[in-house]
Motif scaffolding. Sequence first.
Motif, PDB file in Angstrom:
ATOM      1  N   LEU A 131      40.979 108.989  83.478  1.00 55.92           N
ATOM      2  CA  LEU A 131      40.033 108.593  84.523  1.00 55.92           C
ATOM      3  C   LEU A 131      40.686 107.571  85.447  1.00 55.92           C
ATOM      4  CD1 LEU A 131      36.829 108.105  82.309  1.00 55.92           C
ATOM      5  CD2 LEU A 131      37.430 110.100  83.718  1.00 55.92           C
ATOM      6  N   HIS A 132      40.365 107.621  86.704  1.00 54.36           N
ATOM      7  CA  HIS A 132      40.879 106.707  87.741  1.00 54.36           C
ATOM      8  C   HIS A 132      42.372 106.921  87.980  1.00 54.36           C
ATOM      9  CE1 HIS A 132      37.311 103.641  87.455  1.00 54.36           C
ATOM     10  NE2 HIS A 132      36.920 104.903  87.356  1.00 54.36           N
ATOM     11  N   HIS A 133      42.901 108.103  87.613  1.00 55.35           N
ATOM     12  CA  HIS A 133      44.322 108.399  87.887  1.00 55.35           C
ATOM     13  C   HIS A 133      44.410 109.434  89.007  1.00 55.35           C
ATOM     14  CE1 HIS A 133      48.522 109.320  87.441  1.00 55.35           C
ATOM     15  NE2 HIS A 133      48.629 108.274  86.645  1.00 55.35           N
ATOM     16  N   GLY A 152      39.508  92.063  90.384  1.00 56.02           N
ATOM     17  CA  GLY A 152      39.578  92.579  89.021  1.00 56.02           C
ATOM     18  C   GLY A 152      38.227  92.907  88.457  1.00 56.02           C
ATOM     19  N   THR A 153      38.214  93.090  87.155  1.00 55.26           N
ATOM     20  CA  THR A 153      36.974  93.408  86.455  1.00 55.26           C
ATOM     21  C   THR A 153      37.014  92.802  85.059  1.00 55.26           C
ATOM     22  OG1 THR A 153      35.541  95.224  85.686  1.00 55.26           O
ATOM     23  CG2 THR A 153      37.870  95.696  85.768  1.00 55.26           C
ATOM     24  N   ILE A 154      35.839  92.405  84.585  1.00 55.56           N
ATOM     25  CA  ILE A 154      35.708  91.846  83.226  1.00 55.56           C
ATOM     26  C   ILE A 154      34.872  92.832  82.418  1.00 55.56           C
ATOM     27  CG2 ILE A 154      34.954  89.845  81.876  1.00 55.56           C
ATOM     28  CD1 ILE A 154      34.661  88.345  84.610  1.00 55.56           C
ATOM     29  N   ARG A 155      35.258  93.101  81.186  1.00 54.73           N
ATOM     30  CA  ARG A 155      34.492  93.989  80.298  1.00 54.73           C
ATOM     31  C   ARG A 155      34.262  93.276  78.971  1.00 54.73           C
ATOM     32  NH1 ARG A 155      35.280  99.075  82.955  1.00 54.73           N
ATOM     33  NH2 ARG A 155      35.628  98.365  85.084  1.00 54.73           N
ATOM     34  N   THR A 156      33.032  93.274  78.479  1.00 54.85           N
ATOM     35  CA  THR A 156      32.767  92.688  77.163  1.00 54.85           C
ATOM     36  C   THR A 156      31.756  93.558  76.421  1.00 54.85           C
ATOM     37  OG1 THR A 156      30.896  91.317  77.881  1.00 54.85           O
ATOM     38  CG2 THR A 156      33.080  90.324  78.028  1.00 54.85           C
ATOM     39  N   LEU A 187      25.936 112.479  81.480  1.00 56.30           N
ATOM     40  CA  LEU A 187      27.201 112.723  80.786  1.00 56.30           C
ATOM     41  C   LEU A 187      28.334 112.151  81.614  1.00 56.30           C
ATOM     42  CD1 LEU A 187      28.939 115.186  82.319  1.00 56.30           C
ATOM     43  CD2 LEU A 187      27.126 116.571  81.345  1.00 56.30           C
ATOM     44  N   HIS A 188      29.469 111.955  80.944  1.00 46.62           N
ATOM     45  CA  HIS A 188      30.683 111.544  81.645  1.00 46.62           C
ATOM     46  C   HIS A 188      31.849 112.355  81.130  1.00 46.62           C
ATOM     47  CE1 HIS A 188      33.595 109.286  83.801  1.00 46.62           C
ATOM     48  NE2 HIS A 188      32.633 108.562  84.341  1.00 46.62           N
ATOM     49  N   ILE A 189      32.673 112.833  82.040  1.00 48.49           N
ATOM     50  CA  ILE A 189      33.828 113.618  81.577  1.00 48.49           C
ATOM     51  C   ILE A 189      34.752 112.726  80.750  1.00 48.49           C
ATOM     52  CG2 ILE A 189      33.713 115.218  83.538  1.00 48.49           C
ATOM     53  CD1 ILE A 189      36.493 113.840  84.382  1.00 48.49           C
ATOM     54  N   ALA A 225      27.045 105.492  94.567  1.00 46.02           N
ATOM     55  CA  ALA A 225      27.669 104.166  94.357  1.00 46.02           C
ATOM     56  C   ALA A 225      27.813 103.710  92.914  1.00 46.02           C
ATOM     57  CB  ALA A 225      26.896 103.118  95.171  1.00 46.02           C
ATOM     58  N   GLU A 226      28.128 104.626  92.001  1.00 49.65           N
ATOM     59  CA  GLU A 226      28.325 104.183  90.613  1.00 49.65           C
ATOM     60  C   GLU A 226      29.577 103.306  90.484  1.00 49.65           C
ATOM     61  OE1 GLU A 226      30.035 103.854  86.768  1.00 49.65           O
ATOM     62  OE2 GLU A 226      30.870 105.303  88.183  1.00 49.65           O
ATOM     63  N   GLU A 227      30.628 103.673  91.206  1.00 48.05           N
ATOM     64  CA  GLU A 227      31.879 102.907  91.074  1.00 48.05           C
ATOM     65  C   GLU A 227      31.746 101.528  91.706  1.00 48.05           C
ATOM     66  OE1 GLU A 227      34.236 103.828  89.231  1.00 48.05           O
ATOM     67  OE2 GLU A 227      34.031 105.989  89.046  1.00 48.05           O
ATOM     68  N   GLY A 228      30.799 101.339  92.518  1.00 50.00           N
ATOM     69  CA  GLY A 228      30.543 100.068  93.165  1.00 50.00           C
ATOM     70  C   GLY A 228      29.911 100.312  94.517  1.00 50.00           C
ATOM     71  N   THR A 244      34.691 101.096  79.201  1.00 49.53           N
ATOM     72  CA  THR A 244      34.268 101.560  80.520  1.00 49.53           C
ATOM     73  C   THR A 244      32.889 100.959  80.821  1.00 49.53           C
ATOM     74  OG1 THR A 244      33.678 103.526  79.254  1.00 49.53           O
ATOM     75  CG2 THR A 244      35.433 103.783  80.866  1.00 49.53           C
ATOM     76  N   GLY A 245      32.567 100.919  82.097  1.00 48.21           N
ATOM     77  CA  GLY A 245      31.242 100.447  82.501  1.00 48.21           C
ATOM     78  C   GLY A 245      30.519 101.580  83.198  1.00 48.21           C
ATOM     79  N   GLU A 246      29.228 101.481  83.324  1.00 49.91           N
ATOM     80  CA  GLU A 246      28.417 102.537  83.955  1.00 49.91           C
ATOM     81  C   GLU A 246      27.087 101.927  84.346  1.00 49.91           C
ATOM     82  OE1 GLU A 246      27.171 105.291  84.914  1.00 49.91           O
ATOM     83  OE2 GLU A 246      28.728 106.805  84.678  1.00 49.91           O
ATOM     84  N   SER A 302      31.621  93.106  84.833  1.00 53.79           N
ATOM     85  CA  SER A 302      31.416  92.290  86.028  1.00 53.79           C
ATOM     86  C   SER A 302      32.666  92.398  86.872  1.00 53.79           C
ATOM     87  CB  SER A 302      31.200  90.821  85.652  1.00 53.79           C
ATOM     88  OG  SER A 302      31.229  90.028  86.826  1.00 53.79           O
ATOM     89  N   GLU A 303      32.483  92.620  88.151  1.00 51.75           N
ATOM     90  CA  GLU A 303      33.638  92.578  89.047  1.00 51.75           C
ATOM     91  C   GLU A 303      34.077  91.127  89.174  1.00 51.75           C
ATOM     92  OE1 GLU A 303      32.363  96.509  91.641  1.00 51.75           O
ATOM     93  OE2 GLU A 303      32.146  94.548  92.566  1.00 51.75           O
ATOM     94  N   LEU A 304      35.293  90.926  89.664  1.00 51.96           N
ATOM     95  CA  LEU A 304      35.844  89.569  89.783  1.00 51.96           C
ATOM     96  C   LEU A 304      36.712  89.494  91.033  1.00 51.96           C
ATOM     97  CD1 LEU A 304      36.500  86.767  88.498  1.00 51.96           C
ATOM     98  CD2 LEU A 304      38.384  87.889  87.292  1.00 51.96           C
TER      99      LEU A 304
HETATM  100  C1  LIG Z   1      33.069 105.312  83.980  1.00 51.79           C
HETATM  101  C2  LIG Z   1      33.782 104.354  84.859  1.00 51.79           C
HETATM  102  O1  LIG Z   1      34.979 104.451  85.025  1.00 51.79           O
HETATM  103  N1  LIG Z   1      33.031 103.412  85.457  1.00 51.79           N
HETATM  104  C3  LIG Z   1      33.589 102.350  86.225  1.00 51.79           C
HETATM  105  C4  LIG Z   1      32.494 101.418  86.686  1.00 51.79           C
HETATM  106  C5  LIG Z   1      32.987 100.305  87.596  1.00 51.79           C
HETATM  107  C6  LIG Z   1      32.125  99.092  87.620  1.00 51.79           C
HETATM  108  C7  LIG Z   1      32.586  97.997  88.559  1.00 51.79           C
HETATM  109  N2  LIG Z   1      32.986  98.468  89.844  1.00 51.79           N
HETATM  110  C8  LIG Z   1      33.720  97.206  87.918  1.00 51.79           C
HETATM  111  O2  LIG Z   1      34.886  97.449  88.231  1.00 51.79           O
HETATM  112  O3  LIG Z   1      33.442  96.322  87.105  1.00 51.79           O
HETATM  113  C9  LIG Z   1      34.620 101.575  85.386  1.00 51.79           C
HETATM  114  O4  LIG Z   1      35.578 101.064  85.985  1.00 51.79           O
HETATM  115  O5  LIG Z   1      34.478 101.485  84.154  1.00 51.79           O
END
Ligand SMILES: CC(=O)N[C@@H](CCC[C@H](N)C(=O)O)C(=O)O
Length: 374
Positions: free
Chosen positions: A347-349, A248-252, A154-156, A127-130, A321-323, A177-179
């Motif tokens: 990634l995510h494609h 959505g998602t918030i990144r800071t 590691l991450h590719i 469950a790393e992606e959520g 990216t988040g992890e 943070s997810e939104l």
């Molecule tokens: C490495 C990577 O792609 N990680 C994901 C982690 C997702 C966290 C959460 N579900 C969110 O969307 O905030 C990423 O999207 O960075």
Amino acid sequence: MLSLEKMTAIRRDLHQIPELGFQEFKTQKYLLQFFEQLPADRYELKKWRTGLLVKVKGTNPSKIMGYRADIDGLPITEETGYSFSSAHEGMMHACGHDFHMTIGLAIAEHFIFHPIADDLLVIFQPAEEGPGGAKPMMESKEFLDWKPDFITALHIAPDLTPGTIGTKPGLLFANTSELFIDLKGKGGHAAYPHTAKDMIVAASQLVGQFQTIISRNVDPLDSAVITVGKITGGTVQNIIAENARLEGTIRTLSAQSMGKVKERIEALVKGLEMGYECEAKIDYGAMYYQVFNEPELTQEFMEFADGLSFVQFEESKEAMTGEDFGYFLSEIPGFMFWLGTGSEYGLHHSRLQPDETAMETALRTMTEYFSFKS
Ligand SMILES: CC(=O)N[C@@H](CCC[C@H](N)C(=O)O)C(=O)O
């Protein structure tokens, strides 16, 4: 040491069975079957939900070293055209977790047959992606009994060429943070907009307004991202939508900015409720702590990797990216690094095609590194 051919076969098996967070049942079974073929007196194994913890025994241990692999896939329909494409409709290993797991298996296998002094814990985390498996796993008895003294992952990296490794001391990945925002207005006939409260218009307006949080409220030298990746709403083309949902998602880069961005989102949503005469509910879902590499260990690893003849080392920049590996690093010294794999698509494609030879670079690097640290 597992050959590249064998690792490729394992990666392709895993690639075909992507599963979402905490539903990694087939994946867990596959990982268990791998270990069942290996000498049982050389390791101890515990299941944790859909994940696994495998402790490879050292000959005279004074510490436990850790390697963590995430094991879940994403809700993406694969379009690589691979002969070994996902057999699970609508799901794909589009973030390299099939690589991360294969490398974890290969590292464990190596030290099962070539013991070193210290114990090595190989963690297969769901469950790393959520919604995030790291935090609950870390709180579990299974993990606490074997808590490592230092930890790596590691991450590719599709944007780095195979053979390249990159990382940096300190902040590597963002706070996330997810939104989720649910809007409720008043539905009606498409021809009588004045009798309804249209949530498609309200949702569109909100997405536009979010752009001003990044451009007007966050210090330009302290980056932030708000991405709305999904909008749903309405029922049919000639009915005004009563409901809409934004995901959505918030990144800071800093925890303060995360607070500020959320404050601004809440203010805009309040304004939207007044302006569009609707009700709104905000849910922040899962939040991930930043990935902060312990400076001394990371510096040592960077010098180590730079000295390997088969590795091209490149110092990284911070990424948005988040992890949830960030939670491990908030308690245990360690670091995460990027493994160059190439791929025209990122990634995510749905067309992500990382180069499988990179797994050999990772295996050689990590087996040499853990031997050096033991
Ligand atoms: C490495 C990577 O792609 N990680 C994901 C982690 C997702 C966290 C959460 N579900 C969110 O969307 O905030 C990423 O999207 O960075």
